[in-house]
Design a protein around this motif. Sequence first.
Motif, PDB file in Angstrom:
ATOM      1  N   UNK A 171      75.964 -41.936 -58.940  1.00 28.19           N
ATOM      2  CA  UNK A 171      75.484 -42.889 -57.947  1.00 28.19           C
ATOM      3  C   UNK A 171      76.638 -43.227 -57.007  1.00 28.19           C
ATOM      4  N   UNK A 172      76.399 -43.134 -55.719  1.00 26.21           N
ATOM      5  CA  UNK A 172      77.386 -43.465 -54.695  1.00 26.21           C
ATOM      6  C   UNK A 172      76.975 -44.787 -54.064  1.00 26.21           C
ATOM      7  N   UNK A 173      77.801 -45.801 -54.217  1.00 29.37           N
ATOM      8  CA  UNK A 173      77.487 -47.112 -53.644  1.00 29.37           C
ATOM      9  C   UNK A 173      78.101 -47.172 -52.249  1.00 29.37           C
ATOM     10  N   UNK A 174      77.231 -47.296 -51.246  1.00 28.12           N
ATOM     11  CA  UNK A 174      77.618 -47.229 -49.843  1.00 28.12           C
ATOM     12  C   UNK A 174      77.314 -48.531 -49.125  1.00 28.12           C
ATOM     13  N   UNK A 185      72.281 -40.102 -56.461  1.00 28.32           N
ATOM     14  CA  UNK A 185      71.605 -41.098 -55.624  1.00 28.32           C
ATOM     15  C   UNK A 185      72.627 -41.879 -54.823  1.00 28.32           C
ATOM     16  N   UNK A 186      72.128 -42.515 -53.767  1.00 26.56           N
ATOM     17  CA  UNK A 186      72.943 -43.417 -52.954  1.00 26.56           C
ATOM     18  C   UNK A 186      72.371 -44.816 -53.087  1.00 26.56           C
ATOM     19  N   UNK A 196      68.450 -44.583 -53.076  1.00 28.38           N
ATOM     20  CA  UNK A 196      67.888 -43.389 -52.470  1.00 28.38           C
ATOM     21  C   UNK A 196      68.265 -42.196 -53.332  1.00 28.38           C
ATOM     22  N   UNK A 197      67.288 -41.617 -54.019  1.00 24.47           N
ATOM     23  CA  UNK A 197      67.547 -40.465 -54.878  1.00 24.47           C
ATOM     24  C   UNK A 197      67.644 -39.216 -54.006  1.00 24.47           C
ATOM     25  N   UNK A 198      68.707 -38.434 -54.199  1.00 27.15           N
ATOM     26  CA  UNK A 198      69.004 -37.301 -53.335  1.00 27.15           C
ATOM     27  C   UNK A 198      68.757 -35.954 -53.994  1.00 27.15           C
TER      28      UNK A 198
END
Length: 376
Positions: free
Chosen positions: A138-141, A168-169, A185-187
Amino acid sequence: MQCSYFDAVACRSCTLMGQPYGDQLTAKQRHCAHLLERYPDLEWLPAVASRESGYRNKAKMVVSGTVEEPLLGILDAAGEGIDLTSCGITGEELRDAFPVLAAFVTRARLTPYDVPRRRGELKYVLLTVSPDGELMLRLVLRSTESLVRIRKHLPWLLDALPTLRVVSANLQPEHKAVLEGEEEIVLTEQATLRMAVNDVVLHLRPQSFFQTNTAVAAALYRQGREWVQEVDPASVWDLYCGVGGFALHSAGEGRAVTGIEISREAIASAEASRNEAGLPGVRFAAGDATAFALAADAPPELVIVNPPRRGIGPDLAAWLEASGVRRVIYSSCRAQSLAKDLAAMPSLRPTRARVLDMFPQTTHYEVMVLLERAPL
C-alpha cells in the motif's frame, strides 16, 4: 536479540531489546498474573512464545529522503529520516523487498513527503507478507498526482517482486499524524491477500487489520477454537471480529456464528473468506459491537470479544453481566483494560487464561481468558 539501530539510539521502539527472551516472557506472565490476582482460582496455561526476530508480517515505513535516494524507516525528532530496512524483527520477505521498493520510488518519480516543509507526495510504504510469502503493498499518498506514473511502472514492480499480489494507493492529504486516509484505490487485478492460518484461509483487503505476528495469531485462533469446541455451543457471537479469524475458526455443523466489526473493509474480507470456505452458518455484519448486543432479541450461548486496547467498555460489560450468557472468551491486547472489564462482570468468572507473546522485544502481549458464569 541484539539490534544495531537500538544500540546506536537510532530507534528505541523495541524497549526490551537486548534482554534475554526467556526473561521477557516470564515478566509478561508475571505482569498479567499480577493484574488478575483477584482471581486466585484462575488456571494459567503455558505461555505461547514467539520467534525473537523476524516475526513481524507487516512493515509501516515512513518514506523520506529524495526521489534519487529514498529512505524507508522512521523519522527522528527533527522530522529527518532514519533508514530501518534491516530491522531485525521484520520478516525476511519484507526486508528483501525494501530495496526493490526504493528503486520503484525512484523509477516512478515519487517524491517523498517532507514533514518539516510540508511538501512531497509519498508518505508511507505499508507492506504485508502472507504465510505463503505473498506480498501486499500500500502506497500512502497525498493526492492522485502520481497515479499515472505508478500505473505506468507497476508492471516493472510486479516483475521485480514476483511474490507481490496486491498493490493499492491510499489517499491521505492532511498534514497530521494519521497513517492513512479513507479512500483506497486498488491497482492490481487481485484485491485481497490470502492469509492461510491453520486450516482457514483469511482474505485480507488493504484496509483490513490482521495481527502482526502470524504464528502467534494462529495459536490464538487455535486456543479460541479449542474452548469453543469444548462447550459445543449452538450459537456464537464474535464481537470486534476483524477479518473473521475467531468466527471462522468457531464454525461447526449446526452452529450459528455471527461476526460484528465496525470496519466495512474487514467485513468484506471476512465474507470473502466465508464464501470461499463454504460456511453458510457464519454471518458477518458491519456495525458497532456494543450497539449490536444491546439491540439483540436474545443472547447467544457463547460470546467472543477481541476489542482494541481500550477494552469492551462499561456498556458492553454491563450487557454481558446481565445477559445470561454462560461463557465468554476474551482476547485482550492490553491486560489493564481486561482487568477493568472483568471487574464490571462479577458473575462471569475467569477460569483459564493464557499469555501469547505477540510482540517480542516490547512490553506488549496478548492474553486470552475463558469466563464462565458463576452458578446461582
